[in-house]
Write a protein that holds these residues in place. Structure first.
Motif, PDB file in Angstrom:
ATOM      1  N   THR A  65       0.879  -1.056   0.047  1.00  0.00           N
ATOM      2  CA  THR A  65      -0.094  -0.092   0.148  1.00  0.00           C
ATOM      3  C   THR A  65       0.845   1.284  -0.101  1.00  0.00           C
ATOM      4  N   ASP A  66       2.083   1.185   0.579  1.00  0.00           N
ATOM      5  CA  ASP A  66       2.888   2.478   0.559  1.00  0.00           C
ATOM      6  C   ASP A  66       4.042   2.325  -0.475  1.00  0.00           C
ATOM      7  N   TRP A  67       3.974   1.385  -1.173  1.00  0.00           N
ATOM      8  CA  TRP A  67       5.221   1.217  -2.172  1.00  0.00           C
ATOM      9  C   TRP A  67       4.513   1.723  -3.335  1.00  0.00           C
ATOM     10  N   PRO A  68       5.006   2.629  -4.161  1.00  0.00           N
ATOM     11  CA  PRO A  68       4.339   3.034  -5.438  1.00  0.00           C
ATOM     12  C   PRO A  68       5.005   2.041  -6.418  1.00  0.00           C
ATOM     13  N   ILE A  69       4.298   1.024  -6.380  1.00  0.00           N
ATOM     14  CA  ILE A  69       4.621  -0.150  -7.369  1.00  0.00           C
ATOM     15  C   ILE A  69       4.162   0.039  -8.958  1.00  0.00           C
ATOM     16  N   ILE A  70       3.101   0.665  -9.128  1.00  0.00           N
ATOM     17  CA  ILE A  70       3.027   0.916 -10.550  1.00  0.00           C
ATOM     18  C   ILE A  70       4.172   1.820 -11.155  1.00  0.00           C
ATOM     19  N   SER A  71       4.253   2.844 -10.396  1.00  0.00           N
ATOM     20  CA  SER A  71       5.297   3.814 -11.021  1.00  0.00           C
ATOM     21  C   SER A  71       6.608   3.273 -11.058  1.00  0.00           C
ATOM     22  N   THR A  72       6.872   2.123 -10.201  1.00  0.00           N
ATOM     23  CA  THR A  72       8.312   1.519 -10.359  1.00  0.00           C
ATOM     24  C   THR A  72       8.126   0.580 -11.392  1.00  0.00           C
ATOM     25  N   VAL A  73       7.283   0.014 -11.834  1.00  0.00           N
ATOM     26  CA  VAL A  73       7.097  -0.736 -12.911  1.00  0.00           C
ATOM     27  C   VAL A  73       7.339   0.135 -14.189  1.00  0.00           C
ATOM     28  N   THR A 130      17.450  -5.505 -16.750  1.00  0.00           N
ATOM     29  CA  THR A 130      16.316  -4.383 -16.641  1.00  0.00           C
ATOM     30  C   THR A 130      14.974  -4.994 -16.868  1.00  0.00           C
ATOM     31  N   THR A 131      14.964  -5.439 -18.279  1.00  0.00           N
ATOM     32  CA  THR A 131      13.472  -6.034 -18.501  1.00  0.00           C
ATOM     33  C   THR A 131      13.104  -7.181 -17.810  1.00  0.00           C
ATOM     34  N   ILE A 132      13.780  -8.328 -17.483  1.00  0.00           N
ATOM     35  CA  ILE A 132      13.588  -9.235 -16.659  1.00  0.00           C
ATOM     36  C   ILE A 132      13.095  -8.642 -15.189  1.00  0.00           C
ATOM     37  N   VAL A 133      13.770  -7.828 -14.602  1.00  0.00           N
ATOM     38  CA  VAL A 133      13.357  -7.320 -13.328  1.00  0.00           C
ATOM     39  C   VAL A 133      11.944  -6.460 -13.241  1.00  0.00           C
ATOM     40  N   THR A 134      11.922  -5.749 -14.428  1.00  0.00           N
ATOM     41  CA  THR A 134      10.636  -5.201 -14.641  1.00  0.00           C
ATOM     42  C   THR A 134       9.372  -6.101 -14.909  1.00  0.00           C
ATOM     43  N   PHE A 135       9.659  -7.382 -15.463  1.00  0.00           N
ATOM     44  CA  PHE A 135       8.785  -8.232 -15.440  1.00  0.00           C
ATOM     45  C   PHE A 135       8.301  -8.942 -14.372  1.00  0.00           C
ATOM     46  N   LEU A 136       9.202  -9.333 -13.386  1.00  0.00           N
ATOM     47  CA  LEU A 136       9.052  -9.830 -11.955  1.00  0.00           C
ATOM     48  C   LEU A 136       8.286  -9.109 -11.354  1.00  0.00           C
ATOM     49  N   LEU A 137       8.624  -7.682 -11.287  1.00  0.00           N
ATOM     50  CA  LEU A 137       7.694  -6.592 -10.573  1.00  0.00           C
ATOM     51  C   LEU A 137       6.358  -6.462 -11.219  1.00  0.00           C
ATOM     52  N   SER A 138       5.917  -6.859 -12.442  1.00  0.00           N
ATOM     53  CA  SER A 138       4.944  -6.805 -12.901  1.00  0.00           C
ATOM     54  C   SER A 138       4.111  -7.895 -12.482  1.00  0.00           C
ATOM     55  N   LEU A 139       4.719  -8.862 -12.203  1.00  0.00           N
ATOM     56  CA  LEU A 139       4.041 -10.272 -11.621  1.00  0.00           C
ATOM     57  C   LEU A 139       3.555 -10.037 -10.320  1.00  0.00           C
ATOM     58  N   VAL A 140       4.338  -9.406  -9.596  1.00  0.00           N
ATOM     59  CA  VAL A 140       3.996  -8.867  -8.205  1.00  0.00           C
ATOM     60  C   VAL A 140       2.612  -7.885  -8.157  1.00  0.00           C
ATOM     61  N   VAL A 141       2.417  -7.055  -9.282  1.00  0.00           N
ATOM     62  CA  VAL A 141       1.152  -6.491  -9.455  1.00  0.00           C
ATOM     63  C   VAL A 141       0.080  -7.504  -9.912  1.00  0.00           C
ATOM     64  N   TRP A 142       0.529  -8.406 -10.729  1.00  0.00           N
ATOM     65  CA  TRP A 142      -0.591  -9.095 -10.871  1.00  0.00           C
ATOM     66  C   TRP A 142      -1.024 -10.260 -10.042  1.00  0.00           C
ATOM     67  N   PHE A 143      -0.331 -10.571  -9.286  1.00  0.00           N
ATOM     68  CA  PHE A 143      -0.404 -11.810  -8.135  1.00  0.00           C
ATOM     69  C   PHE A 143      -1.117 -10.733  -6.844  1.00  0.00           C
ATOM     70  N   GLY A 144      -0.903  -9.450  -6.832  1.00  0.00           N
ATOM     71  CA  GLY A 144      -1.359  -8.713  -5.581  1.00  0.00           C
ATOM     72  C   GLY A 144      -2.611  -7.955  -6.061  1.00  0.00           C
ATOM     73  N   PHE A 145      -3.207  -8.464  -7.242  1.00  0.00           N
ATOM     74  CA  PHE A 145      -4.193  -7.728  -7.662  1.00  0.00           C
ATOM     75  C   PHE A 145      -5.578  -8.583  -7.219  1.00  0.00           C
ATOM     76  N   ASP A 146      -6.734  -8.007  -6.774  1.00  0.00           N
ATOM     77  CA  ASP A 146      -7.657  -8.694  -6.294  1.00  0.00           C
ATOM     78  C   ASP A 146      -8.865  -8.432  -7.447  1.00  0.00           C
ATOM     79  N   GLY A 147      -8.898  -9.825  -8.020  1.00  0.00           N
ATOM     80  CA  GLY A 147      -9.680 -10.013  -9.105  1.00  0.00           C
ATOM     81  C   GLY A 147     -11.299  -9.862  -9.121  1.00  0.00           C
ATOM     82  N   ASN A 148     -11.661  -9.950  -7.782  1.00  0.00           N
ATOM     83  CA  ASN A 148     -12.952  -9.572  -7.408  1.00  0.00           C
ATOM     84  C   ASN A 148     -13.537  -8.370  -7.375  1.00  0.00           C
TER      85      ASN A 148
END
Length: 503
Positions: A2-10, A42-60
């Protein structure tokens, strides 16, 4: 989180790679290799962070999540980013494909590789920004700025006719986007805000919707590209380097479909209902026309380019069916086409590096010297045809069902594209892989290298996995798609029949 600007990081992590590259040299015995390693990491780390976004996303939840908002321009125009069930999938798609672009450029790019990878990483930031924007001005900035690195990638590192192809690509897309800019200004004057959630909650009059819809359509139709706005695409693909073709087909073409989902349907439902027959007609024409033109091509890249026009016809058709099957199918088709078309262009790059020709007649009997390559290309060919068990089947099947619920004849004509795609793709595969092994240059070909295995094998696995088990995509987008359809139907039904444009 919640405090980490993960979208901007990606979004901006690729720019960290750009900063590192600016202080590196690309000459000397290890210069180019170091540039590629930095870009790949750089691209691999960016992809791994995007997976954090996907797995942390509430699909409901259908709402935007991981939202960040900071003051940017005057009068409420802000840096506003986040993801919902639709955009999160395209963010992951973009970050997933970028490492393959670096790998395929490893030996192919010898001219100023550092500058090439800088343009490549800047393009990644801009693509992710398009899908994560929650402010329409920010969306437009990312949308238009993506033209610059792609202009350079094609214009500097492209083929012999790269200047012609680059300017054609740039002028087509820029001209369409001018109309969208005018529409954005009109929306801001009407609503007093550029926030996408605020715009989605505003009820534009039917008359205003008509003009705004057409303005947005001018931009998105060129990007898809829909027939007859597609003529820039084959030239751009033929002249672009392999990684540029991958980004163009797999990601930049998705801007148009995503724009229809994000803006045209929810903001202008009455105009979308009115113009739906136009979309169906253009989509069916694209499917049949582009498939027939593909049968006449002698250049492998140009054939795949026209194939992209045909397959994106299913996307626009499914979107404007505005039902569960149509929209879910369109989203899945965009994701699947991104992977499949990217894989096909990567396969073209593999043999082009060895033979330096894309002429189909030059090949024949490749299976004798490159059996692993032949296997990989077979999987990608079958996926492009829409064979059950591959991801290509799921999206096309659902979009045809979706349009069948709306118009039976449109569905019948669209289904003919499945037969035509089988005709030109199997013809391509037979000419390249089978036949008599006559040319000495083909007899001397080496099968895919260790590096190339890291390109084709993961793509094969993803195509088969999502062809068998597409649930993760549907689970992430279900709530957002439900909200989109319900709001669309409520808006159309709420307007008196005498005021509806379709009547």
């Amino acid at each position: 989180m919640t405090d980490w600007p993960i979208i901007s990081t990606v979004i901006f992590l690729p720019m960290v790679g750009v900063l590192l590259l600016l202080f590196m040299r690309d000459d000397g015995p290890h210069g180019r290799q170091n540039v590629m390693i930095i870009s790949l990491v750089t691209t691999i780390v960016t992809f791994l962070l995007s997976l954090v976004v996907w797995f942390g996303f509430d699909g409901n939840s259908p709402s935007y999540q991981m939202v960040e908002q900071y003051a940017w321009m005057a009068n409420g125009i802000s840096y506003h980013v986040g993801v919902d069930g639709i955009s999160v999938l395209f963010v992951v798609l973009a970050t997933f494909l970028m490492p393959f672009g670096v790998l395929t450029s490893w030996n192919a790019i010898t001219l100023r590789p550092r500058d090439y990878m800088i343009a490549f990483l800047v393009l990644e930031t801009l693509i992710i920004g398009v899908f994560a924007s929650m402010d329409i001005v920010l969306f437009y900035v990312f949308f238009e700025a993506s033209l610059i690195p792609m202009f350079l990638i094609i214009g500097v590192w492209g083929g012999p006719r790269r200047i012609y192809a680059t300017f054609k690509f740039f002028l087509y897309t820029l001209l369409g986007s001018i109309f969208m800019l005018i529409a954005i200004i009109a929306c801001y004057i009407e609503v007093g805000s550029t926030s996408i959630p605020a715009l989605l909650g505003h009820h534009f009059s039917p008359e205003m919707q008509t003009w705004l819809w057409l303005a947005f359509f001018a931009s998105f139709a060129v990007k898809v590209p829909m027939w007859p706005f597609h003529t820039w695409l084959p030239d751009a693909h033929v002249e672009a380097p392999t990684a540029g073709s991958v980004d163009l087909a797999a990601l930049l073409l998705k801007f148009g479909g995503y724009g229809f989902l994000r803006f045209s349907l929810p903001m202008f439902p009455h105009a979308s209902e009115y113009f739906a027959p136009l979309i169906f007609g253009l989509s069916v024409t694209a499917i049949i026309y582009a498939s027939l033109v593909s049968l006449m091509q002698t250049d492998i890249k140009k054939m795949i380019a026209y194939s992209s026009v045909a397959h994106m016809g299913y996307v626009t058709m499914g979107i404007f069916a505005v039902n569960q099957e149509g929209i879910h199918g369109a989203i899945f088709q965009m994701l699947s086409h991104g992977i499949i078309s990217g894989a096909l262009f990567l396969c073209v790059g593999v043999i082009y590096e060895r033979t330096h020709t894309r002429d189909i007649s030059h090949y024949g009997g490749v299976v004798s010297t490159m059996p692993r390559y032949a296997t990989a290309l077979m999987v990608f060919t079958m996926a492009n045809v829409g064979l059950p068990g591959t991801s290509g089947f799921v999206g096309e099947f659902l979009t045809v069902i979706g349009i069948f619920r709306v118009n039976t004849w449109v569905a019948i004509f669209a289904a003919s594209g499945v037969i035509l795609s089988a005709a030109y793709m199997l013809w391509l595969y037979r000419r390249i892989i089978f036949g008599a092994l006559e040319r000495q240059s083909i007899k001397e070909l080496l099968d895919i290298s260790f590096r190339e295995k890291f390109i084709v094998y993961p793509l094969m696995a993803v195509i088969i996995f999502f062809g068998i088990y597409p649930a993760p995509v549907f689970d992430a987008s279900a709530a957002s798609v439900d909200l989109l359809i319900n709001n669309y139907r409520a808006a159309v039904d709420a307007l008196p029949s005498t005021a509806l444009l379709v009547k």
